[in-house]
Design a protein around this motif. Sequence first.
Motif, PDB file in Angstrom:
ATOM      1  N   GLY A  37     -31.211  89.997  49.560  1.00  0.00           N
ATOM      2  CA  GLY A  37     -31.780  91.335  49.586  1.00  0.00           C
ATOM      3  C   GLY A  37     -33.259  91.297  49.916  1.00  0.00           C
ATOM      4  N   VAL A  38     -33.734  92.313  50.636  1.00  0.00           N
ATOM      5  CA  VAL A  38     -35.153  92.414  50.959  1.00  0.00           C
ATOM      6  C   VAL A  38     -35.609  93.850  50.799  1.00  0.00           C
ATOM      7  N   GLU A  39     -36.758  94.031  50.122  1.00  0.00           N
ATOM      8  CA  GLU A  39     -37.418  95.322  50.045  1.00  0.00           C
ATOM      9  C   GLU A  39     -38.536  95.314  51.075  1.00  0.00           C
ATOM     10  N   LEU A  40     -38.533  96.293  51.961  1.00  0.00           N
ATOM     11  CA  LEU A  40     -39.497  96.327  53.048  1.00  0.00           C
ATOM     12  C   LEU A  40     -40.705  97.177  52.677  1.00  0.00           C
ATOM     13  N   ARG A  41     -41.863  96.573  52.759  1.00  0.00           N
ATOM     14  CA  ARG A  41     -43.117  97.291  52.554  1.00  0.00           C
ATOM     15  C   ARG A  41     -43.303  98.267  53.706  1.00  0.00           C
ATOM     16  N   LEU A  42     -43.559  99.528  53.376  1.00  0.00           N
ATOM     17  CA  LEU A  42     -43.680 100.572  54.386  1.00  0.00           C
ATOM     18  C   LEU A  42     -45.145 100.911  54.594  1.00  0.00           C
ATOM     19  N   GLY A  73     -34.485  98.600  49.645  1.00  0.00           N
ATOM     20  CA  GLY A  73     -35.384  99.719  49.412  1.00  0.00           C
ATOM     21  C   GLY A  73     -36.583  99.655  50.333  1.00  0.00           C
ATOM     22  N   LEU A  74     -37.299 100.770  50.423  1.00  0.00           N
ATOM     23  CA  LEU A  74     -38.585 100.823  51.119  1.00  0.00           C
ATOM     24  C   LEU A  74     -39.674 101.015  50.079  1.00  0.00           C
ATOM     25  N   ALA A  75     -40.723 100.211  50.164  1.00  0.00           N
ATOM     26  CA  ALA A  75     -41.849 100.303  49.239  1.00  0.00           C
ATOM     27  C   ALA A  75     -42.963 101.089  49.923  1.00  0.00           C
ATOM     28  N   SER A  76     -43.000 102.394  49.673  1.00  0.00           N
ATOM     29  CA  SER A  76     -44.026 103.225  50.285  1.00  0.00           C
ATOM     30  C   SER A  76     -45.263 103.263  49.389  1.00  0.00           C
ATOM     31  N   TYR A  77     -46.327 103.860  49.919  1.00  0.00           N
ATOM     32  CA  TYR A  77     -47.561 104.030  49.166  1.00  0.00           C
ATOM     33  C   TYR A  77     -47.878 105.513  48.969  1.00  0.00           C
ATOM     34  N   ILE A  78     -46.852 106.318  48.997  1.00  0.00           N
ATOM     35  CA  ILE A  78     -47.012 107.755  48.809  1.00  0.00           C
ATOM     36  C   ILE A  78     -47.316 108.029  47.339  1.00  0.00           C
ATOM     37  N   GLY A 104     -30.669 102.130  56.268  1.00  0.00           N
ATOM     38  CA  GLY A 104     -29.637 101.821  55.293  1.00  0.00           C
ATOM     39  C   GLY A 104     -30.173 101.452  53.930  1.00  0.00           C
ATOM     40  N   ALA A 105     -31.400 101.859  53.623  1.00  0.00           N
ATOM     41  CA  ALA A 105     -32.002 101.576  52.316  1.00  0.00           C
ATOM     42  C   ALA A 105     -31.676 102.717  51.350  1.00  0.00           C
ATOM     43  N   PRO A 106     -31.362 102.421  50.087  1.00  0.00           N
ATOM     44  CA  PRO A 106     -30.942 103.471  49.156  1.00  0.00           C
ATOM     45  C   PRO A 106     -32.071 104.235  48.488  1.00  0.00           C
ATOM     46  N   THR A 107     -33.288 103.655  48.453  1.00  0.00           N
ATOM     47  CA  THR A 107     -34.382 104.302  47.738  1.00  0.00           C
ATOM     48  C   THR A 107     -35.702 104.120  48.480  1.00  0.00           C
ATOM     49  N   VAL A 108     -36.653 104.996  48.137  1.00  0.00           N
ATOM     50  CA  VAL A 108     -38.036 104.890  48.600  1.00  0.00           C
ATOM     51  C   VAL A 108     -38.923 104.831  47.362  1.00  0.00           C
ATOM     52  N   ARG A 109     -39.653 103.724  47.194  1.00  0.00           N
ATOM     53  CA  ARG A 109     -40.574 103.592  46.071  1.00  0.00           C
ATOM     54  C   ARG A 109     -41.809 104.445  46.319  1.00  0.00           C
ATOM     55  N   VAL A 110     -42.214 105.194  45.296  1.00  0.00           N
ATOM     56  CA  VAL A 110     -43.439 105.991  45.360  1.00  0.00           C
ATOM     57  C   VAL A 110     -44.286 105.699  44.127  1.00  0.00           C
ATOM     58  N   PHE A 111     -45.582 106.022  44.221  1.00  0.00           N
ATOM     59  CA  PHE A 111     -46.523 105.832  43.124  1.00  0.00           C
ATOM     60  C   PHE A 111     -46.879 107.180  42.491  1.00  0.00           C
ATOM     61  N   PRO A 112     -47.354 107.160  41.230  1.00  0.00           N
ATOM     62  CA  PRO A 112     -47.917 108.387  40.655  1.00  0.00           C
ATOM     63  C   PRO A 112     -49.226 108.765  41.370  1.00  0.00           C
ATOM     64  N   GLY A 113     -50.240 107.887  41.290  1.00  0.00           N
ATOM     65  CA  GLY A 113     -51.428 108.021  42.108  1.00  0.00           C
ATOM     66  C   GLY A 113     -52.363 109.171  41.788  1.00  0.00           C
ATOM     67  N   ALA A 114     -52.423 109.625  40.537  1.00  0.00           N
ATOM     68  CA  ALA A 114     -53.382 110.678  40.184  1.00  0.00           C
ATOM     69  C   ALA A 114     -54.787 110.084  40.102  1.00  0.00           C
ATOM     70  N   PRO A 115     -55.816 110.828  40.486  1.00  0.00           N
ATOM     71  CA  PRO A 115     -57.191 110.349  40.309  1.00  0.00           C
ATOM     72  C   PRO A 115     -57.489 110.114  38.824  1.00  0.00           C
TER      73      PRO A 115
END
Length: 323
Positions: A37-42, A73-78, A104-115
Amino acid sequence: MHYLPEGRPVLTVSTLGAPGEGLGTVLGWLAEHGVAGVELRLAPGQIAAPAMTRQDRARLRSEVADAGVAITGLASYIRMADPAPDELVVGALEAALFLAADLGAPTVRVFPGAPTEPADYQQVPVTTTARNEVNALAAGRLTAVGRLAEDLDVFPALETHDSHPRGEDIAAILGQVEGRVGAVWDLMHPWRVGEGLEDTWNILAPWLTNGLGSVQVKDAGLPESRTPVTIGDGTLPVDGFAQLLKDRGYTGLLCLEWEKAWHPDAVRLDAAMGSTRAWYLRHWPDRPAVVEQAAVGQPAPDLPAVSPGEPPVSAQDTVVETP
């Protein structure tokens, strides 16, 4: 696609640990260490990038599948609590969900990211806006993509990170979301601010065990150094983490997030994969990880165990696409 393994977690690896490396190199390392398995950094310039064409997406998906590897999964920085306008944040997440569906990835990783206000690394930061307002903002944006996520069968997963390092911080957002969503438990962040392993699990379990969540393993010599070290050579409770996952019967994704992109002095990803695989097999030695269709009572396929140095089990044998 959804990953519901039988017996033990599915080991996967993030390309965050391979800055500047091509897909062929990463796939070779996965094969060398028996990881399927591989999670791709987006991010722009990465193997998976936001501006990829349809042809590029199809080519990437095919190359990974042909290597017998599943994109987990995709590891986003949103950042869901970013003060930017809703249309920008929600639009970025919608685009990432479409990309994940194409790959074909089942999820997108997101961050909370509040100031946040400046804080010591071992303290939960104070948000510059009232935390209840921040949580409502993030939850509303996750709710806004709910219908699209259902249509695509791809869902966001919110990580313990930055402004929300603890499980309780993430749960305060996810508990307000209308629609399906997962959590990503990064071992380091709740632990560094004093939240115990069992507390994190108990709080996040509903979003870790719903087929959309995942956990991340890493190690470092905290509090003196954040530089990644091979699993078991740092101060993070990696063995206690594994034992808790075993005791709770966790069988979701377990991702090595090797932060070499942020720490160039860390050893190469393939060396980190070797230590991680050895740690994994110490705790889950007996049964192979498999992936089956999300159907209650459906028997798992009888797949052989993968040993270090053997090629990973074919993705065609371990992944069932759901419509």
